[in-house]
Design an enzyme around this catalytic site. Structure first.
Site, PDB file in Angstrom:
ATOM      1  CB  THR A 109      -0.928   0.020   1.076  1.00 46.95           C
ATOM      2  OG1 THR A 109      -1.830  -1.024   1.100  1.00 46.95           O
ATOM      3  CG2 THR A 109      -1.843   1.327   1.126  1.00 46.95           C
ATOM      4  CD  GLU A 110       3.448   2.892  -3.826  1.00 45.33           C
ATOM      5  OE1 GLU A 110       4.079   2.303  -4.275  1.00 45.33           O
ATOM      6  OE2 GLU A 110       2.797   3.640  -4.591  1.00 45.33           O
ATOM      7  NE  ARG A 165     -29.862  -7.688  31.688  1.00 45.29           N
ATOM      8  CZ  ARG A 165     -29.819  -6.603  32.712  1.00 45.29           C
ATOM      9  NH1 ARG A 165     -28.863  -7.031  33.749  1.00 45.29           N
ATOM     10  NH2 ARG A 165     -30.275  -5.585  32.489  1.00 45.29           N
ATOM     11  N   GLY A 179     -27.145  -1.829  27.034  1.00 39.98           N
ATOM     12  CA  GLY A 179     -26.311  -0.752  27.682  1.00 39.98           C
ATOM     13  C   GLY A 179     -24.916  -1.285  27.765  1.00 39.98           C
ATOM     14  CD  GLU A 204      -4.299  -9.114   3.211  1.00 37.02           C
ATOM     15  OE1 GLU A 204      -4.576  -9.990   2.561  1.00 37.02           O
ATOM     16  OE2 GLU A 204      -4.102  -9.317   4.452  1.00 37.02           O
TER      17      GLU A 204
END
Length: 389
Positions: free
Chosen positions: A134-135, A276, A348, A371
Site C-alpha cells: 500500500t502507498e 440475563r 447498555g 487487502e
C-alpha cells in the site's frame, strides 16, 4: 463453552493437535490479554509473540525443510487461524503475520532465498517481518504502484513511500513491491526483500488505529535505497503474480480470522442471553433476542463453510480468486454484523468497556478494508461472473 462448527471435514490426528494447541493458547494466553493490548495502542505484545514462537505457533505454516511446522495446507491453517482469532483477532493475526511475509518468498524465491529468509523465522526467537504494498496514493490498485526500482549494475535503487505497513516498526526484513516501469502497470511490478538497516530505509512513527492494535502499523520511506540484485524475488515483472497468489491465500485466511471473531461474538451473546433476565425470564427466551442469535449463528456458519470451500480449492492448486474474495467479503461483513448484534444483545452493557464487544466491533471494521475493500472483492467476484457467462 464455544459452539462447535460442523463442516463434514475429517481431520487427521496431527491437524486436530494443531487446532487444539491454538484453541488452548487462545483461551489461556490471548483472550486474557486482549483489553490490555488494546489499551497499549501502539505496542505489540512481544512477550506473547515469544511464547507463541516457543510453541511453534508463529511458524507452523512454514515448510518443514526450512524448520517450520510443515502445515502448508490451507484447510489446517484456516482452522488454526480461526481459533487464535477467537481469542483475539488482532493478536491472532500478529502471531501468524510472518506467513504473510513468507508467501511471496515461497512463491517466487529460489531455494537459496528461501533458506536465507525463511529459516530464521522458525527458531525459538524469530524476528517479526513485514510486507509492503500500500502507498499513500495507491490503495487497492496494486498494479498502479509508484515506488520505483531502477537497475544500477548489480543493485536496484528504490525510491518511494509505503503506508499502513503492519509490523513495520519491529520488522527485521520487509518484502517491498515496486515497479521497474510504471507504464507497464502489473507487468512492471517486482518484489524485493529489504533489510531494516539498509541506508535510506526509514520507518515513520506508529499509527494510532481504530482497532486491531496488537499489530503496529507505520509508513516506510525509501530514499535511494540500494538493494542487491540477489534480493529480488523472481524476475522483473513477476511480482504482481506473486502478490496476487499471496492475496488469494491471505483473503482466505481473513475469512478464517473473521469467522473466529464472529464466533467469539456469538459465544459471548449466548452466554449473556442465558444468564440475563428481563421481564421475569432469560432474554434468550424473548423472540427478538432468540432470532438475532439465530441470525448470528447462520452468518458464522456461512463464513466458516465458504472459507473452508476456498481453502480446499486452494489446496488443489486451482485458481481461487473469486472464491477467496467471497470468503473475505462474507467473513468480514458477517463479523461486522455479528459484533453489532452482540452489542444489541447486551444492551447498555455492550457499550461499556467492561466487555470486549466494543473492541471487537472496532477490530472487525479493518477486515472490510484491508487487502482490498469489500467493493474490491465484489469487483473480483463480478469479473469472475462476467468471464463465466
Amino acid at each position: 463453552m464455544t459452539r462447535t462448527l460442523r463442516d463434514g471435514i475429517d481431520l487427521t490426528t496431527e491437524q486436530r493437535e494443531f487446532v487444539a494447541l491454538a484453541r488452548d493458547f487462545a483461551a489461556a494466553e490471548i483472550r486474557p490479554r486482549a483489553r490490555a493490548v488494546d489499551d497499549a495502542d501502539v505496542e505489540s505484545p512481544l512477550d506473547l509473540w515469544a511464547a507463541a514462537a516457543r510453541l511453534g505457533i508463529t511458524s507452523f505454516m512454514l515448510p518443514a525443510e526450512y524448520g517450520g511446522g510443515g502445515v502448508t495446507d490451507m484447510v489446517t491453517q484456516c482452522l488454526v487461524q480461526q481459533e487464535l482469532c477467537h481469542g483475539d483477532i488482532g493478536i491472532g493475526n500478529l502471531l501468524t503475520s510472518n506467513g504473510f511475509f513468507a508467501a511471496p518468498i515461497e512463491e517466487l524465491g529460489t531455494d537459496e532465498q528461501k533458506k536465507r529468509w525463511l529459516t530464521p523465522l522458525t527458531g525459538d526467537d524469530p524476528p517479526l517481518t513485514a510486507l509492503a504494498v500500500t502507498e499513500p496514493g495507491v490503495g487497492s490498485d496494486a498494479a498502479g504502484l509508484q515506488t520505483r526500482a531502477v537497475r544500477d549494475g548489480d543493485h536496484y535503487v528504490l525510491n518511494g513511500q509505503k503506508a499502513w505497513i503492519s509490523n513495520a516498526p519491529y520488522a527485521r526484513w520487509i518484502v517491498i513491491f515496486a515497479t521497474v516501469d510504471p507504464t507497464k502497470r502489473a507487468r512492471g511490478v517486482t518484489a524485493f526483500v529489504l533489510d531494516k538497516d539498509m541506508p535510506g530505509l526509514t520507518v515513520g512513527k506508529p499509527m494510532t488505529k481504530m482497532g486491531q492494535r496488537a499489530i503496529v502499523s507505520a509508513e516506510v520511506f525509501l530514499d535511494n535505497v540500494r538493494v542487491p540484485v540477489e534480493n529480488r524475488l523472481g524476475d522483473e515483472g513477476q511480482g504482481f503474480y506473486g502478490l496476487m497468489r499471496t492475496f488469494d491465500a491471505s483473503r482466505i485466511l481473513i475469512g478464517a480470522s473473521t469467522t473466529g471473531l464472529a464466533r467469539a461474538a456469538l459465544d459471548a451473546s449466548l452466554e449473556y442471553a442465558k444468564a440475563r433476565e428481563q421481564f421475569g425470564k432469560p432474554i434468550i427466551q424473548h423472540q427478538a433476542v432468540a432470532f438475532r442469535l439465530a441470525d448470528m449463528a447462520t452468518r458464522v456458519d456461512a463464513s466458516h463453510l465458504l472459507t473452508m470451500r476456498a481453502a480446499r480449492l486452494y489446496d488443489t492448486g486451482v485458481p481461487v480468486a473469486a472464491e477467496s474474495a467471497i470468503a473475505k467479503l462474507t467473513g468480514s461483513e458477517n463479523a461486522m454484523w455479528c459484533t453489532w448484534a452482540a452489542l444489541q444483545t447486551h444492551g447498555g452493557w455492550g457499550y461499556s468497556r467492561e466487555f470486549l464487544l466494543e473492541k471487537w466491533m472496532r477490530d472487525a471494521k479493518l477486515e472490510e478494508i484491508e487487502e482490498g475493500t469489500s467493493d474490491i472483492q465484489r469487483l473480483i467476484i463480478s469479473r469472475s461472473l462476467a468471464g463465466s457467462a
